[in-house]
Design a protein around this motif. Structure first.
Motif, PDB file in Angstrom:
ATOM      1  N   PHE B 184      35.920  51.154  37.697  1.00  0.00           N
ATOM      2  CA  PHE B 184      35.186  50.027  37.077  1.00  0.00           C
ATOM      3  C   PHE B 184      35.428  48.702  37.796  1.00  0.00           C
ATOM      4  CE2 PHE B 184      39.071  50.900  34.772  1.00  0.00           C
ATOM      5  CZ  PHE B 184      39.725  49.700  34.781  1.00  0.00           C
ATOM      6  N   GLY B 185      34.378  47.919  37.744  1.00  0.00           N
ATOM      7  CA  GLY B 185      34.468  46.531  38.172  1.00  0.00           C
ATOM      8  C   GLY B 185      34.937  46.321  39.594  1.00  0.00           C
ATOM      9  N   PRO B 186      34.585  45.205  40.158  1.00  0.00           N
ATOM     10  CA  PRO B 186      35.080  44.916  41.494  1.00  0.00           C
ATOM     11  C   PRO B 186      36.533  44.451  41.417  1.00  0.00           C
ATOM     12  CG  PRO B 186      33.564  43.212  40.748  1.00  0.00           C
ATOM     13  CD  PRO B 186      33.755  44.153  39.606  1.00  0.00           C
ATOM     14  N   ASN B 187      37.360  45.225  42.032  1.00  0.00           N
ATOM     15  CA  ASN B 187      38.767  44.870  42.149  1.00  0.00           C
ATOM     16  C   ASN B 187      39.442  44.471  40.843  1.00  0.00           C
ATOM     17  OD1 ASN B 187      40.777  44.947  43.942  1.00  0.00           O
ATOM     18  ND2 ASN B 187      40.120  43.186  45.156  1.00  0.00           N
ATOM     19  N   PRO B 188      39.498  45.366  39.891  1.00  0.00           N
ATOM     20  CA  PRO B 188      40.056  44.994  38.593  1.00  0.00           C
ATOM     21  C   PRO B 188      41.567  44.804  38.624  1.00  0.00           C
ATOM     22  CG  PRO B 188      39.542  47.324  38.645  1.00  0.00           C
ATOM     23  CD  PRO B 188      39.109  46.772  39.952  1.00  0.00           C
ATOM     24  N   PHE B 189      42.183  45.208  39.704  1.00  0.00           N
ATOM     25  CA  PHE B 189      43.638  45.123  39.716  1.00  0.00           C
ATOM     26  C   PHE B 189      44.163  44.052  40.649  1.00  0.00           C
ATOM     27  CE2 PHE B 189      42.599  49.512  38.618  1.00  0.00           C
ATOM     28  CZ  PHE B 189      43.098  49.497  37.332  1.00  0.00           C
ATOM     29  N   SER B 190      43.262  43.119  40.960  1.00  0.00           N
ATOM     30  CA  SER B 190      43.684  42.109  41.928  1.00  0.00           C
ATOM     31  C   SER B 190      44.924  41.369  41.428  1.00  0.00           C
ATOM     32  CB  SER B 190      42.552  41.143  42.202  1.00  0.00           C
ATOM     33  OG  SER B 190      42.078  40.638  40.985  1.00  0.00           O
ATOM     34  N   PHE B 191      44.971  41.130  40.109  1.00  0.00           N
ATOM     35  CA  PHE B 191      46.141  40.398  39.611  1.00  0.00           C
ATOM     36  C   PHE B 191      47.409  41.244  39.733  1.00  0.00           C
ATOM     37  CE2 PHE B 191      44.782  42.730  35.913  1.00  0.00           C
ATOM     38  CZ  PHE B 191      45.957  43.055  35.269  1.00  0.00           C
ATOM     39  N   MET B 192      47.222  42.561  39.677  1.00  0.00           N
ATOM     40  CA  MET B 192      48.390  43.426  39.836  1.00  0.00           C
ATOM     41  C   MET B 192      48.962  43.346  41.241  1.00  0.00           C
ATOM     42  SD  MET B 192      47.503  46.820  37.688  1.00  0.00           S
ATOM     43  CE  MET B 192      49.007  47.745  37.939  1.00  0.00           C
ATOM     44  N   HIS B 193      48.056  43.182  42.177  1.00  0.00           N
ATOM     45  CA  HIS B 193      48.518  43.054  43.558  1.00  0.00           C
ATOM     46  C   HIS B 193      49.461  41.872  43.714  1.00  0.00           C
ATOM     47  CE1 HIS B 193      46.300  46.209  45.459  1.00  0.00           C
ATOM     48  NE2 HIS B 193      45.158  45.794  44.941  1.00  0.00           N
ATOM     49  N   PHE B 194      49.158  40.801  42.973  1.00  0.00           N
ATOM     50  CA  PHE B 194      50.013  39.622  43.090  1.00  0.00           C
ATOM     51  C   PHE B 194      51.343  39.833  42.388  1.00  0.00           C
ATOM     52  CE2 PHE B 194      45.790  37.754  43.644  1.00  0.00           C
ATOM     53  CZ  PHE B 194      46.004  37.127  44.855  1.00  0.00           C
ATOM     54  N   MET B 195      51.288  40.630  41.359  1.00  0.00           N
ATOM     55  CA  MET B 195      52.438  40.794  40.515  1.00  0.00           C
ATOM     56  C   MET B 195      53.507  41.707  41.114  1.00  0.00           C
ATOM     57  SD  MET B 195      52.134  42.234  36.734  1.00  0.00           S
ATOM     58  CE  MET B 195      52.298  43.901  37.280  1.00  0.00           C
ATOM     59  N   VAL B 196      53.049  42.810  41.692  1.00  0.00           N
ATOM     60  CA  VAL B 196      54.011  43.812  42.149  1.00  0.00           C
ATOM     61  C   VAL B 196      54.671  43.396  43.469  1.00  0.00           C
ATOM     62  CG1 VAL B 196      52.847  45.703  41.008  1.00  0.00           C
ATOM     63  CG2 VAL B 196      52.228  45.112  43.349  1.00  0.00           C
TER      64      VAL B 196
END
Lengths: 98, 581
Positions: B184-196
């Protein structure tokens, strides 16, 4: 009214988080309004009894299990959507009658 | 805040994943006590990656682990991983815990909820078994239940905080990115990339009909890592990331030792043979005896008792053994004794990468010291050429790093290979020794010629030799150059026999001459002897003559004296005495 089956509930909560407190209050209110004394509520705090959630397959809190009458039902959430809860528990029609 | 404190404490420790190649890319594995996000499309190998990570911890490092299955049931995960031989049921009892956390289809929502129930349960479980590693497989399933982005973010942070608090090495997988089929959605985990602290993507592409899997580390806080996409393969041992040997600490051992090529005269041409650990390329058109030459090498290696692996992509292994036996290269006994392992992988499908991985794992399994790949040009045929080039480089790097002597044959296409150059893989530029075989068509014959185009670090013959296959084996022969023309085959034989005849004639003539001289000498000797005899006779005659003359004279003088006496004349005494004397 007197011939009505007993409703058994088990409510999983996580301590005193906002959703848990809400769920407890919402369940109590629903039961008082629609079931009067024909219910039992068991509260399970996963922070105190963490392993119990595994047994019942409960991973999200709060979760309400309706153990009786069958079929068993499982509702996830703080139960603030009263209409939905009543519908699932099969109490909707009674709410309309009263 | 908490995160910062933790990081300094942990001093960039790494948790090995046990995935060949991945630990090299990340210089050790996943960040210990921190969280890694693994993102990939469906079927990209996320679950397998996570499982491998846990198995490594549980089995090898004494770090128990928990697998939280949001998507597949634990039973299915275990069943699917059965093929990799990890013995999950055995581990499951003590050091590996599976939690089935699939949201059931009848799940009913009524209001907000969070994950603290699960985390509490997991916390208790982790404490009980002393878990150090945890995998949340397909977090996207749970996140999809949450109504909005704010809540998703909140739950992810809850998870993150929980992980950090427990100092567990966490791996969160999510179906996204990589390709367009993401859920789903374009890049729904972008915030996760910043977090991990570490983020890895897996993708699965199809290039020219051939599947290509790639892995890339996007970020890794506090550590250097290989930033390029690394192809990987899901093989029999699980997950294998192909990487080029990273230059630096692990320098290869360069050996001065020579190993025989299996052809005595070729060894001489190379100044003693191939170097141990060298990569040798044999190029040539079809039928130029590339396989035979590599077979000779294999036989020589087996004779020395070195474990050898022969990959045949052209024909079946037993066919190769049979065919080589016709030129007295006997491999069957070594196959039987187990020193030699023949692998035939004819018209195998799969990317060049998967072939390389298979070659690697088989050779490791066999503990091979010498490896023959016949022909290596197969690698270019099935994948696209660009990756095949990388594969060839990795092949050579790998064999060097392991100290293996590698002999590859490469088919030159009759159409484009007329120039004695470019092999399809451009492997010729990176190989240490390059032997080229070709046909010389001359006087109605095709003859095999062998030349050494290059051989690094060795003085080598610049001469083209004729390669001769006989019932007794493979040998090289000198070729004649006559008037600027190279003579091979029958012409060489004719030339050789003509020379032989000429030599014989000369020998006979010499003998004849000697005999006649001997005769002359004998005649002269005889003559010299008769002359000698004659001389002696003459001398005797001469002495005799002298004596006769002398006595005659004496007689005469005596006679005269006597006459005088008789005549009674007065005698001169002196004359008489003188006469007596």
């Amino acid at each position: 009214m007197s011939g009505r089956a007993l409703f058994k509930f088990r409510l999983y909560v996580a301590g005193d988080t906002q959703n848990s407190v809400l769920a407890r209050a919402n369940l109590a209110s629903i039961c008082e309004t629609h079931l009067r004394e024909h219910y039992q509520i068991e509260i399970v705090d996963v922070l105190r009894e963490p392993k119990r959630g595994l047994v019942d397959g409960v991973f999200m809190t709060p979760t309400l299990l309706m153990l009786a009458p069958s079929p068993a039902k499982k509702i996830v959430g703080n139960l603030s959507q009263t209409e939905r809860v009543l519908q699932v528990l099969g109490l909707e029609s009674m709410a309309a009658h009263e | 805040m908490i995160r910062n404190k933790k990081r300094t404490n942990e001093n960039n420790a790494k948790a090995s994943t046990g995935i060949p190649g991945f630990d090299e890319v990340t210089h050790g594995g996943l960040p210990q006590g921190r969280t890694t996000l693994l993102v990939g499309g469906p079927g990209s190998g996320k679950t397998l990656f996570g499982l491998r990570f846990l198995v490594e911890g549980a089995r090898e490092l004494g770090e128990p682990g928990i697998f939280v299955a949001f998507e597949e049931t634990a039973k299915r995960v275990v069943a699917n991983a059965e093929a990799f031989g990890w013995e999950l049921p055995k581990l499951q009892r003590k050091s590996l815990f599976f939690l089935d956390a699939q949201p059931s289809a009848e799940l009913i929502h009524a209001g907000e909820f969070d994950l603290s129930g699960m985390l509490a349960a997991l916390g208790a479980q982790a404490d009980e078994m002393g878990a150090k590693r945890i995998v949340f497989d397909a977090i996207d399933i749970v996140l999809a239940l949450l109504p909005d982005a704010t809540m998703r973010r909140r739950e992810i942070y809850r998870l993150q905080e929980w992980l950090l608090e427990r100092e567990m090495t966490g791996l969160i997988t999510a179906k996204a990115g990589g390709d367009e089929a993401s859920s789903f959605g374009p890049n729904p985990f972008s915030f996760m990339h910043f977090m991990v602290d570490c983020a890895v993507t897996l993708n699965h592409r199809v290039a020219l009909g051939v599947s290509q899997r790639n892995l890339r580390v996007l970020k890794y806080r506090g550590s250097s890592f290989d930033e390029n996409e690394a192809p990987f393969v899901i093989g029999t041992s699980g997950f294998d990331v192909a990487i080029a040997r990273t230059l630096g600490p692990k320098e290869i051992n360069v050996s001065q030792e020579r190993v025989s090529s299996g052809v005595k005269r070729l060894d001489t041409m190379l100044g003693g043979g191939y170097y141990r650990g060298a990569s040798v390329l044999i190029t040539g058109f079809p039928g130029t005896a590339k396989t035979t030459l590599s077979g000779a090498f294999a036989e020589a290696a087996c004779r020395r008792g070195e474990r050898t692996m022969f990959f045949s992509f052209d024909s079946d292994g037993s066919e190769v053994v049979r065919n080589l036996a016709s030129v007295n290269i006997r491999l069957d006994r070594y196959v039987k004794s187990g020193v030699l392992r023949m692998i035939s992988a004819r018209t195998i499908s799969g990317s060049a990468e998967s072939l390389l991985v298979r070659i690697k794992s088989l050779a490791r399994e066999h503990k091979a010291r010498c490896v023959v790949i016949d022909p290596v040009s197969t690698l270019a045929k099935v994948g696209n050429e660009l990756t095949a080039h990388g594969v060839a480089e990795r092949l050579i790097d790998w064999s060097k790093a392991d100290g293996m002597t590698l002999v590859c044959t490469s088919l030159l296409d009759e159409m484009n290979g007329q120039l004695e150059g470019g092999t399809p893989l451009q492997i010729s530029t990176i190989a240490d020794t390059w032997i080229h075989l070709n046909y010389l068509v001359q006087a109605g014959e095709r003859n095999r010629g062998l030349s050494i185009i290059k051989s690094r670090g060795t003085s080598h013959s610049n001469q083209v030799r004729e390669l001769i296959l006989t019932d007794d084996g493979v040998t090289l022969a000198d070729i004649y150059t006559a008037g600027g023309e190279v003579l091979m085959g029958t012409m060489r034989w004719e030339k050789e026999s003509a020379e032989r005849v000429a030599k014989e004639v000369a020998e006979v003539a010499g003998k004849l001459k000697r005999v006649s001289l001997d005769a002359e000498e004998a005649v002269l000797e005889v003559r010299a002897k008769s002359l000698q005899t004659e001389l002696v006779a003459k001398q005797v005659e001469k002495t005799l003559l002298e004596r006769t003359t002398h006595s005659l004279k004496g007689e005469q003088s005596r006679g005269r004296i006597r006459m005088r006496e008789l005549r009674g004349g007065d005698v001169m005494r002196s004359k008489r005495t003188g006469g007596k004397a």
